[in-house]
Write a protein that holds these residues in place. Structure first.
Motif, PDB file in Angstrom:
ATOM      1  N   HIS A 116      32.243  44.718  33.635  1.00 43.82           N
ATOM      2  CA  HIS A 116      31.866  44.897  35.044  1.00 43.82           C
ATOM      3  C   HIS A 116      32.999  44.429  35.952  1.00 43.82           C
ATOM      4  O   HIS A 116      33.680  43.448  35.658  1.00 43.82           O
ATOM      5  N   PHE A 117      33.158  45.153  37.063  1.00 43.85           N
ATOM      6  CA  PHE A 117      34.032  44.699  38.146  1.00 43.85           C
ATOM      7  C   PHE A 117      33.254  44.886  39.434  1.00 43.85           C
ATOM      8  O   PHE A 117      32.953  46.009  39.837  1.00 43.85           O
ATOM      9  N   GLU A 118      32.896  43.769  40.099  1.00 48.85           N
ATOM     10  CA  GLU A 118      32.022  43.825  41.272  1.00 48.85           C
ATOM     11  C   GLU A 118      32.652  43.094  42.454  1.00 48.85           C
ATOM     12  O   GLU A 118      33.262  42.032  42.292  1.00 48.85           O
ATOM     13  N   VAL A 119      32.475  43.665  43.656  1.00 47.80           N
ATOM     14  CA  VAL A 119      32.945  43.043  44.902  1.00 47.80           C
ATOM     15  C   VAL A 119      31.743  42.909  45.835  1.00 47.80           C
ATOM     16  O   VAL A 119      30.963  43.856  45.978  1.00 47.80           O
ATOM     17  N   TYR A 120      31.603  41.734  46.462  1.00 47.63           N
ATOM     18  CA  TYR A 120      30.434  41.444  47.293  1.00 47.63           C
ATOM     19  C   TYR A 120      30.818  41.306  48.766  1.00 47.63           C
ATOM     20  O   TYR A 120      31.975  41.063  49.114  1.00 47.63           O
ATOM     21  N   ASP A 121      29.802  41.424  49.637  1.00 51.21           N
ATOM     22  CA  ASP A 121      30.012  41.226  51.075  1.00 51.21           C
ATOM     23  C   ASP A 121      30.143  39.725  51.361  1.00 51.21           C
ATOM     24  O   ASP A 121      30.084  38.886  50.461  1.00 51.21           O
ATOM     25  N   LEU A 122      30.272  39.368  52.652  1.00 46.83           N
ATOM     26  CA  LEU A 122      30.496  37.976  53.018  1.00 46.83           C
ATOM     27  C   LEU A 122      29.319  37.071  52.669  1.00 46.83           C
ATOM     28  O   LEU A 122      29.493  35.873  52.447  1.00 46.83           O
ATOM     29  N   SER A 123      28.110  37.644  52.634  1.00 43.48           N
ATOM     30  CA  SER A 123      26.943  36.840  52.286  1.00 43.48           C
ATOM     31  C   SER A 123      26.889  36.532  50.794  1.00 43.48           C
ATOM     32  O   SER A 123      26.187  35.616  50.363  1.00 43.48           O
ATOM     33  N   GLY A 124      27.605  37.327  49.994  1.00 41.24           N
ATOM     34  CA  GLY A 124      27.598  37.146  48.550  1.00 41.24           C
ATOM     35  C   GLY A 124      26.370  37.697  47.867  1.00 41.24           C
ATOM     36  O   GLY A 124      26.186  37.521  46.666  1.00 41.24           O
ATOM     37  N   LYS A 125      25.523  38.405  48.607  1.00 40.28           N
ATOM     38  CA  LYS A 125      24.268  38.909  48.043  1.00 40.28           C
ATOM     39  C   LYS A 125      24.275  40.423  47.832  1.00 40.28           C
ATOM     40  O   LYS A 125      23.501  40.945  47.034  1.00 40.28           O
ATOM     41  N   LYS A 126      25.148  41.110  48.545  1.00 34.51           N
ATOM     42  CA  LYS A 126      25.175  42.573  48.461  1.00 34.51           C
ATOM     43  C   LYS A 126      26.502  43.053  47.871  1.00 34.51           C
ATOM     44  O   LYS A 126      27.576  42.678  48.328  1.00 34.51           O
ATOM     45  N   LYS A 127      26.405  43.899  46.838  1.00 38.24           N
ATOM     46  CA  LYS A 127      27.609  44.476  46.239  1.00 38.24           C
ATOM     47  C   LYS A 127      28.117  45.621  47.109  1.00 38.24           C
ATOM     48  O   LYS A 127      27.362  46.525  47.444  1.00 38.24           O
ATOM     49  N   VAL A 128      29.384  45.560  47.472  1.00 43.67           N
ATOM     50  CA  VAL A 128      29.971  46.621  48.281  1.00 43.67           C
ATOM     51  C   VAL A 128      30.831  47.549  47.431  1.00 43.67           C
ATOM     52  O   VAL A 128      31.216  48.635  47.876  1.00 43.67           O
ATOM     53  N   TYR A 129      31.117  47.106  46.215  1.00 45.55           N
ATOM     54  CA  TYR A 129      31.884  47.968  45.315  1.00 45.55           C
ATOM     55  C   TYR A 129      31.595  47.545  43.879  1.00 45.55           C
ATOM     56  O   TYR A 129      31.502  46.364  43.555  1.00 45.55           O
ATOM     57  N   GLU A 130      31.435  48.541  42.985  1.00 47.62           N
ATOM     58  CA  GLU A 130      31.256  48.273  41.569  1.00 47.62           C
ATOM     59  C   GLU A 130      31.928  49.379  40.785  1.00 47.62           C
ATOM     60  O   GLU A 130      31.628  50.568  40.992  1.00 47.62           O
ATOM     61  N   LEU A 131      32.824  49.003  39.903  1.00 48.48           N
ATOM     62  CA  LEU A 131      33.492  49.985  39.040  1.00 48.48           C
ATOM     63  C   LEU A 131      32.593  50.259  37.842  1.00 48.48           C
ATOM     64  O   LEU A 131      32.240  49.350  37.092  1.00 48.48           O
ATOM     65  N   ASP A 132      32.194  51.507  37.681  1.00 41.81           N
ATOM     66  CA  ASP A 132      31.293  51.904  36.600  1.00 41.81           C
ATOM     67  C   ASP A 132      32.081  52.109  35.324  1.00 41.81           C
ATOM     68  O   ASP A 132      32.807  53.076  35.191  1.00 41.81           O
ATOM     69  N   LEU A 133      31.929  51.173  34.399  1.00 39.81           N
ATOM     70  CA  LEU A 133      32.646  51.259  33.137  1.00 39.81           C
ATOM     71  C   LEU A 133      31.703  51.473  31.964  1.00 39.81           C
ATOM     72  O   LEU A 133      32.078  51.268  30.810  1.00 39.81           O
ATOM     73  N   LYS A 134      30.493  51.908  32.248  1.00 38.60           N
ATOM     74  CA  LYS A 134      29.532  52.161  31.189  1.00 38.60           C
ATOM     75  C   LYS A 134      29.954  53.392  30.387  1.00 38.60           C
ATOM     76  O   LYS A 134      30.525  54.333  30.932  1.00 38.60           O
ATOM     77  N   GLU A 135      29.659  53.383  29.099  1.00 38.06           N
ATOM     78  CA  GLU A 135      30.007  54.526  28.265  1.00 38.06           C
ATOM     79  C   GLU A 135      29.157  55.733  28.638  1.00 38.06           C
ATOM     80  O   GLU A 135      27.941  55.624  28.790  1.00 38.06           O
ATOM     81  N   LYS A 136      29.801  56.854  28.824  1.00 40.41           N
ATOM     82  CA  LYS A 136      29.080  58.077  29.147  1.00 40.41           C
ATOM     83  C   LYS A 136      28.518  58.698  27.902  1.00 40.41           C
ATOM     84  O   LYS A 136      29.172  58.810  26.871  1.00 40.41           O
TER      85      LYS A 136
END
Length: 256
Positions: free
Chosen positions: A235-255
């Protein structure tokens, strides 16, 4: 002539006697230099203080009852149960340590061990740790490196007053969290900024296992997570200033 020879012989005997006497006194009065090094096969103590020539305690090795008996740190709780080693600076103030404990409990086990490095006249801000709590219903095991940002030592007592203030609030958890965030943003309380390691266990009957890099912002809220989860999915996740909402997530799940 015979009289002269006799006198010479007597003089020779006197010289020999005098030299012998001096040698006797020299030998009998000699004492080997006392060694300052003592050797013990075994020693049992509650506490050992390493003290420099100025009388300043630089290191303490002790059991849990004696390790911090003279600590001036306002953050030391009465239930301190760690044994180990504490380091002190030139002023005799605590600046780090190597501490540990561990025991069986009624429902499982509990253990802690860590190498801590302190900010000047503050609590630890760099920690290499093992933290373990296991019982019948839940478990939590944490191994890694934690970096904590703390206020300057001149604000330390005010810092702990803020924690007491939050604990005494007769308000909801959300309101307490809001106040914690506010104080952290203002830089008057401590907040964890970085963790690199593994956290795994069971919570609410669900297992979790995350190994990675976890970065928090100045308020101590989630900012970036880079980790591998319990299903081996990265997983690679980036959150907003509150730290509760993800603003970006790189989808690395196997297709599929």
């Amino acid at each position: 002539m015979e009289n002269l020879v006799s006198k010479v012989k007597k003089l020779q005997m006197a010289v020999v006697a005098l030299i012998s006497l001096n040698l006797f006194f020299l030998v009998t009065s000699y004492k080997p230099k006392e060694s300052k090094h003592e050797k013990f096969e075994e020693i049992s103590v509650d506490r050992i203080n390493i003290v420099d020539k100025k009388g300043v305690t630089k290191m303490v090795i002790a059991s849990q009852d004696m390790l911090r008996k003279d600590s001036k740190d306002p953050g030391v709780s009465e239930g301190f149960t760690y044994s180990g080693m504490l380091f002190r600076n030139e002023e005799g103030e605590e600046c780090g340590g190597l501490i540990f404990n561990g025991k069986k409990t009624k429902t499982g086990q509990s253990a802690d061990a860590g190498l801590t490095l302190d900010q000047y006249n503050q609590d630890q801000n760099v920690v290499i740790e093992h933290n373990e709590t296991v019982d019948r219903a839940e478990s939590s095991i944490k191994d890694g490196l934690t970096v904590i940002q703390r206020p300057d030592y001149t604000k330390r007592r005010d810092e702990y007053k803020k924690y007491e203030e939050i604990d005494k609030l007769m308000q909801t958890t959300a309101q307490k969290d809001s106040l914690r965030t506010y104080y952290a943003t203002q830089g008057v309380t401590s907040r964890r900024r970085l963790f690199v390691g593994i956290e795994h266990g069971v919570k609410s009957q669900k297992s979790y296992n995350e190994a990675g890099l976890f970065i928090r912002n100045k308020a101590g809220a989630n900012a970036i997570k880079l980790y591998v989860d319990d299903n081996n999915i990265p997983h690679f996740e980036v959150y907003d200033l509150s730290g509760k909402k993800k603003v970006y997530e790189l989808d690395l799940k196997e297709k599929k």
